[in-house]
Structures are given as C-alpha cells and as structure tokens.
Design an enzyme around this catalytic site. Structure first.
Site, PDB file in Angstrom:
ATOM      1  N   ASP A  74      -1.789 -75.606  58.829  1.00 58.92           N
ATOM      2  CA  ASP A  74      -0.964 -75.398  60.021  1.00 58.92           C
ATOM      3  C   ASP A  74       0.390 -76.037  59.741  1.00 58.92           C
ATOM      4  O   ASP A  74       0.524 -77.255  59.751  1.00 58.92           O
ATOM      5  CB  ASP A  74      -1.651 -76.065  61.237  1.00 58.92           C
ATOM      6  CG  ASP A  74      -0.809 -75.949  62.504  1.00 58.92           C
ATOM      7  OD1 ASP A  74       0.233 -75.287  62.483  1.00 58.92           O
ATOM      8  OD2 ASP A  74      -1.211 -76.535  63.534  1.00 58.92           O
ATOM      9  N   TRP A  99      -5.094 -84.161  55.693  1.00 58.30           N
ATOM     10  CA  TRP A  99      -6.319 -83.557  56.202  1.00 58.30           C
ATOM     11  C   TRP A  99      -6.838 -82.591  55.162  1.00 58.30           C
ATOM     12  O   TRP A  99      -6.091 -82.198  54.255  1.00 58.30           O
ATOM     13  CB  TRP A  99      -6.117 -82.895  57.555  1.00 58.30           C
ATOM     14  CG  TRP A  99      -5.487 -81.525  57.598  1.00 58.30           C
ATOM     15  CD1 TRP A  99      -6.109 -80.346  57.856  1.00 58.30           C
ATOM     16  CD2 TRP A  99      -4.103 -81.200  57.430  1.00 58.30           C
ATOM     17  NE1 TRP A  99      -5.212 -79.311  57.850  1.00 58.30           N
ATOM     18  CE2 TRP A  99      -3.960 -79.813  57.597  1.00 58.30           C
ATOM     19  CE3 TRP A  99      -2.956 -81.945  57.151  1.00 58.30           C
ATOM     20  CZ2 TRP A  99      -2.752 -79.149  57.497  1.00 58.30           C
ATOM     21  CZ3 TRP A  99      -1.741 -81.276  57.049  1.00 58.30           C
ATOM     22  CH2 TRP A  99      -1.650 -79.914  57.225  1.00 58.30           C
ATOM     23  N   ASP A 118       1.389 -83.225  54.183  1.00 59.33           N
ATOM     24  CA  ASP A 118       2.713 -82.907  54.703  1.00 59.33           C
ATOM     25  C   ASP A 118       3.760 -83.541  53.791  1.00 59.33           C
ATOM     26  O   ASP A 118       3.504 -84.573  53.154  1.00 59.33           O
ATOM     27  CB  ASP A 118       2.859 -83.451  56.133  1.00 59.33           C
ATOM     28  CG  ASP A 118       2.046 -82.642  57.130  1.00 59.33           C
ATOM     29  OD1 ASP A 118       1.681 -81.496  56.792  1.00 59.33           O
ATOM     30  OD2 ASP A 118       1.781 -83.143  58.236  1.00 59.33           O
ATOM     31  N   TRP A 150       1.279 -85.491  59.783  1.00 64.54           N
ATOM     32  CA  TRP A 150       0.673 -86.452  58.859  1.00 64.54           C
ATOM     33  C   TRP A 150       1.700 -87.337  58.148  1.00 64.54           C
ATOM     34  O   TRP A 150       1.339 -88.109  57.271  1.00 64.54           O
ATOM     35  CB  TRP A 150      -0.226 -85.724  57.852  1.00 64.54           C
ATOM     36  CG  TRP A 150      -1.471 -85.243  58.504  1.00 64.54           C
ATOM     37  CD1 TRP A 150      -1.755 -83.980  58.885  1.00 64.54           C
ATOM     38  CD2 TRP A 150      -2.607 -86.036  58.878  1.00 64.54           C
ATOM     39  NE1 TRP A 150      -2.984 -83.928  59.487  1.00 64.54           N
ATOM     40  CE2 TRP A 150      -3.534 -85.173  59.493  1.00 64.54           C
ATOM     41  CE3 TRP A 150      -2.920 -87.393  58.768  1.00 64.54           C
ATOM     42  CZ2 TRP A 150      -4.741 -85.622  59.998  1.00 64.54           C
ATOM     43  CZ3 TRP A 150      -4.135 -87.842  59.261  1.00 64.54           C
ATOM     44  CH2 TRP A 150      -5.032 -86.962  59.860  1.00 64.54           C
ATOM     45  N   TYR A 159       8.784 -84.479  59.632  1.00 66.87           N
ATOM     46  CA  TYR A 159       7.921 -83.519  58.925  1.00 66.87           C
ATOM     47  C   TYR A 159       8.772 -82.359  58.408  1.00 66.87           C
ATOM     48  O   TYR A 159       9.543 -81.762  59.167  1.00 66.87           O
ATOM     49  CB  TYR A 159       6.837 -82.984  59.870  1.00 66.87           C
ATOM     50  CG  TYR A 159       6.172 -81.723  59.366  1.00 66.87           C
ATOM     51  CD1 TYR A 159       5.381 -81.748  58.224  1.00 66.87           C
ATOM     52  CD2 TYR A 159       6.350 -80.509  60.021  1.00 66.87           C
ATOM     53  CE1 TYR A 159       4.782 -80.580  57.742  1.00 66.87           C
ATOM     54  CE2 TYR A 159       5.751 -79.349  59.556  1.00 66.87           C
ATOM     55  CZ  TYR A 159       4.969 -79.392  58.416  1.00 66.87           C
ATOM     56  OH  TYR A 159       4.389 -78.250  57.934  1.00 66.87           O
ATOM     57  N   THR A 162       4.323 -78.300  54.232  1.00 62.33           N
ATOM     58  CA  THR A 162       2.965 -78.703  53.829  1.00 62.33           C
ATOM     59  C   THR A 162       2.594 -78.097  52.478  1.00 62.33           C
ATOM     60  O   THR A 162       2.885 -76.920  52.212  1.00 62.33           O
ATOM     61  CB  THR A 162       1.947 -78.226  54.904  1.00 62.33           C
ATOM     62  OG1 THR A 162       2.349 -78.743  56.169  1.00 62.33           O
ATOM     63  CG2 THR A 162       0.537 -78.704  54.594  1.00 62.33           C
TER      64      THR A 162
HETATM   65  N1  ABN Z   1       0.496 -81.076  59.737  1.00 64.39           N
HETATM   66  C1  ABN Z   1       1.491 -80.152  60.104  1.00 64.39           C
HETATM   67  C2  ABN Z   1       2.092 -80.484  61.411  1.00 64.39           C
HETATM   68  C3  ABN Z   1       3.186 -81.307  61.472  1.00 64.39           C
HETATM   69  C4  ABN Z   1       3.750 -81.600  62.681  1.00 64.39           C
HETATM   70  C5  ABN Z   1       3.185 -81.114  63.832  1.00 64.39           C
HETATM   71  C6  ABN Z   1       2.058 -80.291  63.770  1.00 64.39           C
HETATM   72  C7  ABN Z   1       1.510 -79.978  62.557  1.00 64.39           C
END
Ligand code: ABN
Length: 176
Positions: A74, A99, A118, A150, A159, A162
């Site tokens: 995600d 994860w 991430d 993460w 962030y 990923t």
């Molecule tokens: N792990 C990806 C993510 C980052 C920020 C918010 C939601 C999902």
C-alpha cells in the site's frame, strides 16, 4: 447497354473455345495453391500486434501494481520514483521497521515472504500508487498491517515510497 452484353458474350465465347474446362480448373487450382503457399511467408507487422493486442504480463513488470511482489503493498512504488524494487531512491533512507506479506511467484509457483519497507526523508513521490492487501490484517497486528507510515522510527518521518524485498521462501509448516 446492349453493346456491353454483346462485348462480354463475345469474350466469353472466345474464352470457352480457347480454354477447356479441365485447363480452366487447373488454372484456378494453381492460383488457390499458390496463394496458400505464398501468404504464410509474406512479412507481417508484429509491432502492431504488440501495440494493440498481446498485453505485457504485468505480474513481471515491477513498475505495475500487478507485479507479483506487490500483493500486500500500500503506497507509491519506488520503481517509479528513482529507486529499484529493493533499494530506496537517492536522498531517502530505508525505514527501520517494516511490514511483511506472502506473495505467490507465478514464475516458479512458490510463495515468498516479502518485506515492504518505506523509504523516508522526502515528501510523497506521487507516482504509481498501489494498494493490494493480500493477507493484510488490522492495525493490532502491526507487522502485517500496511496502512501505516513505517518511517515512524526514522529520524525524518516523511514518507516517500515503498520497496518490496524478498526475505525468503514461505514454506508451509511440516506435518507433525
Ligand atoms: N506504508 C505506506 C504508507 C505510508 C503512509 C501512510 C499510509 C501508508
């Protein structure tokens, strides 16, 4: 139109006198066989087929959400953001926590444990947003929950994207 009819009548009669039924059939047969032999060896445009018809297998394209390792990812794909499938783009650092998911590799028929890390330290990449949730669990099982930033344990919590690294094969437990 009388001249038209008589012209073709005359031509047909001349042809009928000059060509026997057998030789006419032989000529038609040669034309049919010749076409059948020549057509398959004529060059044809395979590029057009690629462009229009035969779809690329997205399960082996790491810039597509359908890539097999992304079954529980995600976020933004780092492969669209200057990174690779397992390394963060320059200027970002890999998350200290992560994860995991278990994804099926269609190429060898085996299941693999995938670590989704991430990449942190830059604002959202904004390219190739994917959201697959195979085996994902709610937040009380954090290790298999994907809807979390993460980067929380890193110095810079921003962030960016990923990655999806293979940790190992996921063998089913041996029967006791
Ligand atoms: N792990 C990806 C993510 C980052 C920020 C918010 C939601 C999902």
């Amino acid at each position: 139109m009388k001249w038209f009819d008589s012209f073709f009548e005359q031509k047909t009669r001349m042809a009928a006198q000059g060509i026997s039924r057998r030789s006419a059939l032989a000529r038609i047969g040669r034309a049919v066989v010749g076409t059948a032999l020549v057509l398959p060896i004529l060059p044809f445009d395979r590029v057009a087929r690629e462009a229009h018809g035969a779809p690329k297998d997205k399960r082996n394209d790491d810039t597509a959400c359908e890539y097999w390792r992304y079954c529980a990812l995600d976020g933004w794909l780092c492969t669209c953001c200057g990174g690779t499938i397992s390394s963060c783009p320059p200027g970002t650092e890999v998350s200290k926590v992560t994860w995991v998911g278990t994804c099926h590799n269609p190429n060898d028929g085996r299941d693999y444990l995938i670590s989704y890390n991430d990449c942190c330290g830059a604002t959202s990449c904004g390219r190739c947003l994917c959201n697959f949730n195979e085996g994902e669990r709610p937040g009380y099982r954090m290790g298999v929950h994907n809807d979390v930033n993460w980067c929380m344990a890193n110095g810079n919590n921003n962030y960016h994207c990923t990655v999806a690294a293979v940790v190992g094969t996921a063998e089913s437990p041996r029967a006791r």
